[in-house]
Structure formats: C-alpha cells, structure tokens
Design an enzyme around this catalytic site. Sequence first.
Site, PDB file in Angstrom:
ATOM      1  N   ASP A  23       0.845  -1.211   0.000  1.00  0.00           N
ATOM      2  CA  ASP A  23       0.000   0.000   0.000  1.00  0.00           C
ATOM      3  C   ASP A  23       0.876   1.255   0.000  1.00  0.00           C
ATOM      4  OD1 ASP A  23      -2.396   1.324  -0.134  1.00  0.00           O
ATOM      5  OD2 ASP A  23      -2.770   1.292   2.030  1.00  0.00           O
TER       6      ASP A  23
ATOM      7  N   THR B 237      -4.833   0.676  -2.774  1.00  0.00           N
ATOM      8  CA  THR B 237      -5.675   1.759  -3.272  1.00  0.00           C
ATOM      9  C   THR B 237      -5.802   1.623  -4.781  1.00  0.00           C
ATOM     10  OG1 THR B 237      -4.874   3.166  -1.473  1.00  0.00           O
ATOM     11  CG2 THR B 237      -5.914   4.269  -3.340  1.00  0.00           C
TER      12      THR B 237
ATOM     13  N   LYS C 107       1.860   4.714  -1.106  1.00  0.00           N
ATOM     14  CA  LYS C 107       1.204   5.883  -1.696  1.00  0.00           C
ATOM     15  C   LYS C 107       1.556   7.087  -0.824  1.00  0.00           C
ATOM     16  CE  LYS C 107      -3.125   5.059   0.799  1.00  0.00           C
ATOM     17  NZ  LYS C 107      -4.594   4.953   0.677  1.00  0.00           N
TER      18      LYS C 107
ATOM     19  N   ASN D 184       0.657   7.272   2.953  1.00  0.00           N
ATOM     20  CA  ASN D 184       1.328   6.364   3.883  1.00  0.00           C
ATOM     21  C   ASN D 184       2.822   6.636   4.001  1.00  0.00           C
ATOM     22  OD1 ASN D 184      -1.099   5.100   4.355  1.00  0.00           O
ATOM     23  ND2 ASN D 184      -0.721   3.443   2.894  1.00  0.00           N
TER      24      ASN D 184
ATOM     25  N   ASP E  50       2.389   2.978   8.089  1.00  0.00           N
ATOM     26  CA  ASP E  50       1.125   2.272   7.870  1.00  0.00           C
ATOM     27  C   ASP E  50       1.342   0.921   7.193  1.00  0.00           C
ATOM     28  OD1 ASP E  50      -1.475   1.470   7.603  1.00  0.00           O
ATOM     29  OD2 ASP E  50      -2.209   3.388   6.863  1.00  0.00           O
TER      30      ASP E  50
END
Length: 339
Positions: free
Chosen positions: A177, A213, A179, A182, A195
């Site tokens: 994840d 996402t 991005k 995070n 995260d």
Amino acid sequence: MAQKENADPGVPSLPEVRREEPLPPERRPGAAPLQPIALQASPPPQRTFTLDDFEIGRPLGKGKFGSVYLAREQSTKFLVALKILFKSQVEKEGVEHQLRREIEIMAHLQHPNILRLYNYFHDERRVFLILEYAPGGELYKELQRQGRFDATRIATLMEEAADALLYCHGKKVIHRDIKPENLLLGLMGELKIADFGWSVHAPSLQRRTLCGTLDYLPPEMVEGREHDEKVDLWCLGVLCYELLVGHPPFESPSHNETYHRITKGGPCHRDPMFRELTPPGIPCHGDPAPHAAGEPKGWAGPQDMGPTYTAPAPHPPFSLWGETRGWGARDTGAGWGCP
C-alpha cells in the site's frame, strides 16, 4: 615427618612420587585448540509502559479506531507519536489479526526510512502504539501544498523509498500500500514508510489478496492473479509519476476506466511536462484520437477505445482500520498516517 626423622642416614631416600590427574581430552597433545566460550548475557528486562509515563500533546491525526497524539516520555523527555486504538472498535470491525500482524512486522523492521515502532502497551479499553515522530508530516499533504515536486527532490525520495523496500523484501515483507498518504517526512525531509496495515510477511513472497488503493493497484491484482513483492515496485513507479505530475497516472472518473488504463491502456495526462518525459510509443489516453482524413479530431474517449471493453466486476469497498475506502476515492490521510 616422623618417618623422615627416624630414617637411617646411610640409606638414600626415594624421591616422593606425586600423583597427577589425567589431562582432559581437549588439553591432550594433538587436541584442537580451545575455543572461547561466548557467555550469553541475560536479556534486559522489558519495560512495561502505562499512559502515565507520557505527557500527551497536540493531536496529529484522527480515525474511527482512535487518534494519534504527539507525546513525550516523562523520564527521558523523548518525543514520540502515540497511536491510541480502541479495542471495542477493533473487535467490531474484526481486524484484531490485522492489527497484531502490523505490530509484529513493524517490531522487526529497523531502517532509517521506515517509521519505527518502539513499543506498545494496552489497558482494558485501548491499545497504545509508541511510534517514531516524523515532524515533517505526511508526504500527501506536502504534495497538496506544492502541487508537484522538482526532479531533484523526487530522485532523493525515490532512492530512499527503494532502499527501504529492498530492505523489507529482503526480510520477506511486502508492504502492498505504498502511496503518498502512507509516507511521512522526518526532521530533515527524509522519507519514512508508515502504515503497514496491509503488509504481509510471506516467506514465499506469493500472495493473492486484493488490497491497496485503486489508483495504485498493479495489473496482476486487478486481474486477480498471484502477486509477489514486485507489486511494491509498481506502486513506486506510480508514486514517482504522481510526485512529478501532481496526480496518479491512471486516475479517471469511472472505476471501469481506471481498470482498463491499468491493465490495457496507459497513463492519462495532457501536461506538456509529461509528454516530454514519455518515451515514444507509450500510449497516453488524452492524446488526440486518430481519425480518417476529413473527420473531426477530438480527444480520445471511451468511444475511441476500439471494441467495447468489459472491465472485471468491481470488488466491494474494503476497510483498513475501520475506514471504508470507495473505489477511485483517495484517502484524505487524516486518520492513520500518523503523525
């Protein structure tokens, strides 16, 4: 002594025979040299923290499960980010295993570009995570303020992110994840990956779970195929694009169109900077569609994509720490990207 005094002085005394103990095997001639024995030091006692050990400061973020606060440890005056989760909400959403996995993974990671988890404790109602404080805040908010970053800064951030991901992959950990929401920034602007809620420790590095996402999903996840640690490298490329241009490459108004751009098409952007950086032959949705002579020229739309494209059925929205993410909607970063 009495025998020696009464002995005949004309008779020579025999030498006294001393009885020697046999040598141990390791000290006999020809034996291997002795090896030093490493004494195992007893592990230091683990300190148990309570909320009374901290001075609570300003809030850094808020989410459905609780909040993140700036805090200072009383005895050392060390600044941390204290993440407070309510057990009732964790149990309600059924993510106890996910929380436990995040703690276990972060506790085993020590890298200058990965947010540290120093310790954790809990009481009857709450779980407290003692995290490294990143004064620079979220990369996402910094990107919103500036619109885009210059190439030099992007190169530095990409190098730091790549080094941290290689470290994770070496420990068989996939983040899944990556991005801007995070990613945090340290005191000197250095990158901190945070995260790890969707991360997994997979010794085989082979997974099938759909997570992350939508704008950052790699083709193998969208198509439901098996994936490995290379999904993080895909996200790294998408991140580089977003930092350079200002928004993700496959962003579109509809979910199906985003699916199509990820799996079959290419990035959508009309910015002159992007056109200069795009190598020849890379498709760009947003380029003028080819038309026959005499036909009006316009921007390529769904009608210009050839045969009707049927995207896979959208998966239902999933939740991370109780925050439901709809497909195509970006996380505001107000919750769990502490601080």
